[in-house]
Design a protein around this motif. Structure first.
Motif, PDB file in Angstrom:
ATOM      1  N   UNK A   1      -1.542  20.872  16.718  1.00 32.15           N
ATOM      2  CA  UNK A   1      -1.134  20.234  15.466  1.00 32.15           C
ATOM      3  C   UNK A   1      -2.035  19.010  15.260  1.00 32.15           C
ATOM      4  N   UNK A   2      -2.051  18.508  14.045  1.00 32.96           N
ATOM      5  CA  UNK A   2      -2.876  17.332  13.766  1.00 32.96           C
ATOM      6  C   UNK A   2      -2.443  16.154  14.640  1.00 32.96           C
ATOM      7  N   UNK A   3      -1.141  15.929  14.707  1.00 29.82           N
ATOM      8  CA  UNK A   3      -0.606  14.815  15.505  1.00 29.82           C
ATOM      9  C   UNK A   3      -1.035  14.934  16.966  1.00 29.82           C
ATOM     10  N   UNK A   4      -0.902  16.115  17.546  1.00 34.37           N
ATOM     11  CA  UNK A   4      -1.295  16.317  18.941  1.00 34.37           C
ATOM     12  C   UNK A   4      -2.804  16.149  19.128  1.00 34.37           C
ATOM     13  N   UNK A   5      -3.574  16.635  18.156  1.00 34.35           N
ATOM     14  CA  UNK A   5      -5.034  16.517  18.239  1.00 34.35           C
ATOM     15  C   UNK A   5      -5.463  15.057  18.242  1.00 34.35           C
ATOM     16  N   UNK A   6      -4.794  14.240  17.436  1.00 38.54           N
ATOM     17  CA  UNK A   6      -5.118  12.809  17.383  1.00 38.54           C
ATOM     18  C   UNK A   6      -4.628  12.103  18.643  1.00 38.54           C
ATOM     19  N   UNK A   7      -3.418  12.424  19.071  1.00 38.73           N
ATOM     20  CA  UNK A   7      -2.864  11.785  20.275  1.00 38.73           C
ATOM     21  C   UNK A   7      -3.666  12.133  21.523  1.00 38.73           C
ATOM     22  N   UNK A   8      -4.348  13.252  21.505  1.00 34.96           N
ATOM     23  CA  UNK A   8      -5.130  13.709  22.654  1.00 34.96           C
ATOM     24  C   UNK A   8      -6.396  12.888  22.883  1.00 34.96           C
ATOM     25  N   UNK A   9      -6.864  12.179  21.856  1.00 35.93           N
ATOM     26  CA  UNK A   9      -8.067  11.362  22.040  1.00 35.93           C
ATOM     27  C   UNK A   9      -7.664   9.990  22.571  1.00 35.93           C
ATOM     28  N   UNK A  10      -8.460   9.477  23.473  1.00 36.99           N
ATOM     29  CA  UNK A  10      -8.168   8.193  24.105  1.00 36.99           C
ATOM     30  C   UNK A  10      -9.091   7.115  23.539  1.00 36.99           C
ATOM     31  N   UNK A  11      -8.519   6.259  22.695  1.00 39.61           N
ATOM     32  CA  UNK A  11      -9.266   5.144  22.112  1.00 39.61           C
ATOM     33  C   UNK A  11      -8.377   3.913  22.196  1.00 39.61           C
ATOM     34  N   UNK A  12      -8.874   2.874  22.840  1.00 41.53           N
ATOM     35  CA  UNK A  12      -8.089   1.655  23.014  1.00 41.53           C
ATOM     36  C   UNK A  12      -7.975   0.834  21.735  1.00 41.53           C
ATOM     37  N   UNK A  13      -8.999   0.857  20.905  1.00 43.67           N
ATOM     38  CA  UNK A  13      -9.030   0.080  19.669  1.00 43.67           C
ATOM     39  C   UNK A  13      -8.151   0.779  18.627  1.00 43.67           C
ATOM     40  N   UNK A  14      -6.949   0.216  18.385  1.00 48.73           N
ATOM     41  CA  UNK A  14      -5.981   0.861  17.485  1.00 48.73           C
ATOM     42  C   UNK A  14      -6.499   0.938  16.051  1.00 48.73           C
ATOM     43  N   UNK A  15      -7.222  -0.081  15.612  1.00 47.24           N
ATOM     44  CA  UNK A  15      -7.774  -0.071  14.252  1.00 47.24           C
ATOM     45  C   UNK A  15      -8.788   1.062  14.095  1.00 47.24           C
TER      46      UNK A  15
END
Length: 115
Positions: free
Chosen positions: A35-49
């Protein structure tokens, strides 16, 4: 319509690399059935912006490619991505606003250069 002073943020070379890699990963994750949500959550980026910017752009890229190029209706895209139709419509509206502001800024810069 209100006048916007729209300025794109300039990202560092490192942020640009992170952005490009993350967009590729999100799109690949979706191709692999996430899902889109899972695809985004799967990437690890510390910078929230930066991550929020990437998430917005990834959705706009999917809308452009799948709805405008491949002619998939918003309702079907929403189902495919596990998102609400309203979220797709809102992202589409924002994308069209981005395009409008970019065109206006380009036109205004050309007019000033010609003056």
């Amino acid at each position: 319509m209100p006048e916007f002073n729209f300025v794109y943020r300039e990202y560092s070379d490192e942020e640009t690399k992170i952005y490009e890699k993350a967009i590729k990963e999100i799109l690949q994750n979706i191709k692999n059935g996430m899902s889109f949500k899972d695809a985004v959550e799967n990437i690890q980026i510390d910078n929230k912006e930066l991550k929020a910017f990437i998430e917005d752009d990834a959705l706009k890229i999917l809308i452009a490619e799948l709805c405008y190029v491949s002619k998939i209706p918003f309702e079907e895209l929403a189902r495919m991505l596990g998102l609400s139709v309203e979220k797709i419509r809102q992202a589409n509206f924002e994308m069209l606003e981005d395009i409008e502001m970019t065109l206006k800024n380009t036109f205004n810069k050309r007019r000033k250069a010609d003056a």
